[in-house]
Design a protein around this motif. Structure first.
Motif, PDB file in Angstrom:
ATOM      1  N   SER A 159       0.848  -1.204   0.000  1.00 41.43           N
ATOM      2  CA  SER A 159       0.000   0.000   0.000  1.00 41.43           C
ATOM      3  C   SER A 159       0.882   1.251   0.000  1.00 41.43           C
ATOM      4  O   SER A 159       0.629   2.196  -0.742  1.00 41.43           O
ATOM      5  CB  SER A 159      -0.975  -0.006   1.162  1.00 41.43           C
ATOM      6  OG  SER A 159      -0.295   0.031   2.381  1.00 41.43           O
ATOM      7  N   GLY A 160       1.909   1.278   0.845  1.00 38.70           N
ATOM      8  CA  GLY A 160       2.966   2.275   0.726  1.00 38.70           C
ATOM      9  C   GLY A 160       2.688   3.673   1.232  1.00 38.70           C
ATOM     10  O   GLY A 160       3.518   4.561   1.060  1.00 38.70           O
ATOM     11  N   HIS A 161       1.544   3.917   1.868  1.00 28.72           N
ATOM     12  CA  HIS A 161       1.230   5.294   2.269  1.00 28.72           C
ATOM     13  C   HIS A 161       0.812   5.411   3.735  1.00 28.72           C
ATOM     14  O   HIS A 161       0.241   6.439   4.141  1.00 28.72           O
ATOM     15  CB  HIS A 161       0.154   5.881   1.344  1.00 28.72           C
ATOM     16  CG  HIS A 161       0.651   6.111  -0.050  1.00 28.72           C
ATOM     17  ND1 HIS A 161       0.929   5.068  -0.917  1.00 28.72           N
ATOM     18  CD2 HIS A 161       0.972   7.237  -0.717  1.00 28.72           C
ATOM     19  CE1 HIS A 161       1.377   5.564  -2.062  1.00 28.72           C
ATOM     20  NE2 HIS A 161       1.417   6.877  -1.965  1.00 28.72           N
ATOM     21  N   SER A 162       1.043   4.388   4.542  1.00 31.94           N
ATOM     22  CA  SER A 162       0.787   4.425   5.993  1.00 31.94           C
ATOM     23  C   SER A 162      -0.654   4.828   6.321  1.00 31.94           C
ATOM     24  O   SER A 162      -0.896   5.521   7.307  1.00 31.94           O
ATOM     25  CB  SER A 162       1.746   5.424   6.682  1.00 31.94           C
ATOM     26  OG  SER A 162       3.067   5.110   6.363  1.00 31.94           O
ATOM     27  N   ASP A 163      -1.597   4.396   5.479  1.00 33.78           N
ATOM     28  CA  ASP A 163      -2.974   4.830   5.724  1.00 33.78           C
ATOM     29  C   ASP A 163      -3.986   3.689   5.737  1.00 33.78           C
ATOM     30  O   ASP A 163      -5.191   3.923   5.649  1.00 33.78           O
ATOM     31  CB  ASP A 163      -3.397   5.900   4.695  1.00 33.78           C
ATOM     32  CG  ASP A 163      -3.157   5.453   3.252  1.00 33.78           C
ATOM     33  OD1 ASP A 163      -2.707   4.312   3.044  1.00 33.78           O
ATOM     34  OD2 ASP A 163      -3.410   6.257   2.339  1.00 33.78           O
ATOM     35  N   GLY A 220      -1.815   1.644  -4.391  1.00 28.42           N
ATOM     36  CA  GLY A 220      -0.427   1.760  -3.945  1.00 28.42           C
ATOM     37  C   GLY A 220       0.492   0.811  -4.706  1.00 28.42           C
ATOM     38  O   GLY A 220       1.628   1.149  -5.043  1.00 28.42           O
ATOM     39  N   ARG A 249       9.009   2.706  -6.034  1.00 29.56           N
ATOM     40  CA  ARG A 249       9.301   3.020  -4.624  1.00 29.56           C
ATOM     41  C   ARG A 249      10.396   2.117  -4.067  1.00 29.56           C
ATOM     42  O   ARG A 249      11.291   2.571  -3.352  1.00 29.56           O
ATOM     43  CB  ARG A 249       8.015   2.904  -3.780  1.00 29.56           C
ATOM     44  CG  ARG A 249       7.045   4.050  -4.004  1.00 29.56           C
ATOM     45  CD  ARG A 249       5.859   4.007  -3.058  1.00 29.56           C
ATOM     46  NE  ARG A 249       4.853   3.033  -3.409  1.00 29.56           N
ATOM     47  CZ  ARG A 249       4.567   1.924  -2.747  1.00 29.56           C
ATOM     48  NH1 ARG A 249       5.214   1.617  -1.643  1.00 29.56           N
ATOM     49  NH2 ARG A 249       3.622   1.095  -3.159  1.00 29.56           N
ATOM     50  N   GLY A 276       5.800   2.733   4.424  1.00 27.59           N
ATOM     51  CA  GLY A 276       5.160   3.902   3.838  1.00 27.59           C
ATOM     52  C   GLY A 276       6.210   4.760   3.147  1.00 27.59           C
ATOM     53  O   GLY A 276       7.396   4.422   3.100  1.00 27.59           O
ATOM     54  N   TYR A 277       5.785   5.917   2.622  1.00 25.97           N
ATOM     55  CA  TYR A 277       6.734   6.778   1.906  1.00 25.97           C
ATOM     56  C   TYR A 277       7.688   7.489   2.846  1.00 25.97           C
ATOM     57  O   TYR A 277       8.708   8.025   2.431  1.00 25.97           O
ATOM     58  CB  TYR A 277       5.975   7.793   1.035  1.00 25.97           C
ATOM     59  CG  TYR A 277       4.946   8.614   1.794  1.00 25.97           C
ATOM     60  CD1 TYR A 277       5.317   9.725   2.530  1.00 25.97           C
ATOM     61  CD2 TYR A 277       3.602   8.251   1.783  1.00 25.97           C
ATOM     62  CE1 TYR A 277       4.379  10.466   3.224  1.00 25.97           C
ATOM     63  CE2 TYR A 277       2.655   8.982   2.477  1.00 25.97           C
ATOM     64  CZ  TYR A 277       3.051  10.091   3.203  1.00 25.97           C
ATOM     65  OH  TYR A 277       2.126  10.819   3.906  1.00 25.97           O
ATOM     66  N   GLU A 278       7.377   7.502   4.154  1.00 30.16           N
ATOM     67  CA  GLU A 278       8.133   8.345   5.074  1.00 30.16           C
ATOM     68  C   GLU A 278       9.095   7.541   5.953  1.00 30.16           C
ATOM     69  O   GLU A 278       8.888   6.355   6.207  1.00 30.16           O
ATOM     70  CB  GLU A 278       7.154   9.147   5.948  1.00 30.16           C
ATOM     71  CG  GLU A 278       6.586   8.425   7.147  1.00 30.16           C
ATOM     72  CD  GLU A 278       5.571   7.322   6.857  1.00 30.16           C
ATOM     73  OE1 GLU A 278       5.488   6.824   5.724  1.00 30.16           O
ATOM     74  OE2 GLU A 278       4.905   6.904   7.823  1.00 30.16           O
TER      75      GLU A 278
END
Ligand SMILES: Cc1ncc(COP(=O)(O)O)c(C=O)c1O
Length: 398
Positions: A217-221, A259, A266, A345-347
């Protein structure tokens, strides 16, 4: 749907699990919000009963068992990991629990890698043991030595490589070859690598688990899990996940599929930046060792190089001896490496780690505290500067 078998992985990631022609030309699959599915006739309803009874799970009967949205996500990850079919669960831990309980009964023996994800270890200790499953932990570097740990009642070997927190590499094919010869099922947590860097089923594993919560998913959401299965493993895992109520929510499934489309890009950036940060850390006097198999001097590097197509942005760091106050001074005020569980995630993220609490087959030895870094998609120079400021605070707190 276009046949994607001849295409490279980066191309497959973009096109797997979607069929615009079947969907009015719309690029992405629709999101089905669904509990009830209506049937035109008793015969149609009976057909879905037969579908379940045979284990085919082709049609849709009820929201918990998935919809076209779920199937699109499962088809995409199945294609990337080279499986037969996949099962979506509410989170990664759900996929682990469903896969383990699918193949274990009271009186069976389970062999688990000592460096598995902490809550999965807790599930084995708190639930599987309570229900009469015998458990032995094996050292992550056991390789073919696992044979000595087999018992007549060994039913499952569970792998995670590299290991959680300590990042040891396990020789997956050496273990699966021995397991296959004895009919022992193998389940592997592939979350660190994602389907971009490693495909467990190509190396003889029966069920490959990804916490889609992380890189996919990659976006921590969102929270989501997926278990990609061989043909033989699919029905037991599907029945167990469905029967235990581990279903994924429609919006989360859709977001994970969204994602997934950028996963290839990524992962490349995570690896490039992580390698730079890891090599910078190796030069620092505060650092005793960096645990990252992509580093040429890492003890697991040869296996990683042989079997993996890349690395993710997650690795461990052992510091030289310092006080708790110094350690906290470093971690409490990071600008970019924020303190928090999870990763993928991205961060960028950091957490202090306590491996000795979670090891029984190997003894954890370290001169000082340890931490886990997730190197996100920020500019790596900014990340290095953030760590440098952290080390300055550590020194100033003496
Ligand atoms: C290696 C690994 N596997 C599985 C999980 C569980 O995933 P979830 O948080 O989606 O349950 C995690 C979560 O941190 C993890 O680190």
């Amino acid at each position: 749907m276009t046949d994607l078998t001849g295409f490279r992985r980066e191309t497959q990631i973009l096109h797997a699990g979607r069929d615009p022609k079947a969907n009015h030309g719309v690029v992405n699959p629709p999101v089905y919000h669904c509990s009830t599915v209506l049937f035109d006739s008793v015969e149609a309803l009976l057909e879905t009963r037969r579908d379940r009874a045979s284990g085919a799970y082709v049609g849709f009967t009820y929201g918990r068992e998935g919809t076209e949205t779920t199937r699109a996500f499962e088809d995409a990850v199945t294609l990337l990991e080279g499986g037969y079919r996949a099962v979506t669960t509410s989170c990664g831990l759900g996929a682990i629990c469903a896969a383990l309980t699918a193949f274990l009964s009271a009186g069976d023996h389970l062999l688990i890698v000592d460096s598995l994800y902490g809550p999965a270890r807790a599930f084995c200790e708190d639930f599987l043991r309570k229900f009469g499953v015998e458990i032995t932990y094996y050292r992550p570097t056991v390789s073919a030595g696992i044979e000595a740990l087999f018992q007549p009642n060994t039913k499952v070997v569970y792998l995670e490589s590299p290991g959680s927190l300590t990042f040891e590499m396990t020789d997956v094919p050496a273990i699966t070859t021995l397991c296959r010869a004895r009919g022992i099922k193998t389940i592997m947590d592939n979350t660190w690598a994602s389907p971009v860097c490693f495909r467990p089923l190509e190396h003889g594993v029966d069920v490959s688990i990804n916490a889609a919560t992380k890189y996919i998913s990659g976006h921590s959401d969102l929270m989501l899990g997926i278990a990609v299965c061989t043909e033989e493993a699919f029905i037991p895992v599907k029945k167990t996940a469905s029967g235990s109520g581990y279903c994924g929510g429609p919006d989360d499934v859709y977001m994970a599929l969204r994602g997934l489309r950028t996963l290839g890009l990524r992962m490349k950036r995570h690896q490039e930046s992580a390698l730079r940060v890891a090599q910078w850390l190796q030069q620092r006097p505060e650092v005793a060792r960096v645990m990252y198999p992509a580093l040429p001097d890492d003890p697991g590097h040869a296996i990683w190089k042989r079997d993996y197509d890349g690395a993710s942005g997650l690795f461990g760091v052992v510091l030289n001896a310092c006080t708790d106050t110094q350690f906290a001074a470093m971690l409490d005020h990071m600008d970019l490496f924020k303190l928090g569980y999870s990763w993928g995630g991205y961060e960028s993220l950091v957490v202090p780690t306590y491996p000795s609490d979670l090891r029984s087959a190997v003894t954890w030895e370290a001169p000082g505290p340890s931490l886990r870094l997730h190197v996100g998609l920020e500019d790596p120079d900014d990340l290095i500067a953030d760590l440098e400021r952290g080390f300055n605070r550590l020194a100033a707190a003496t």
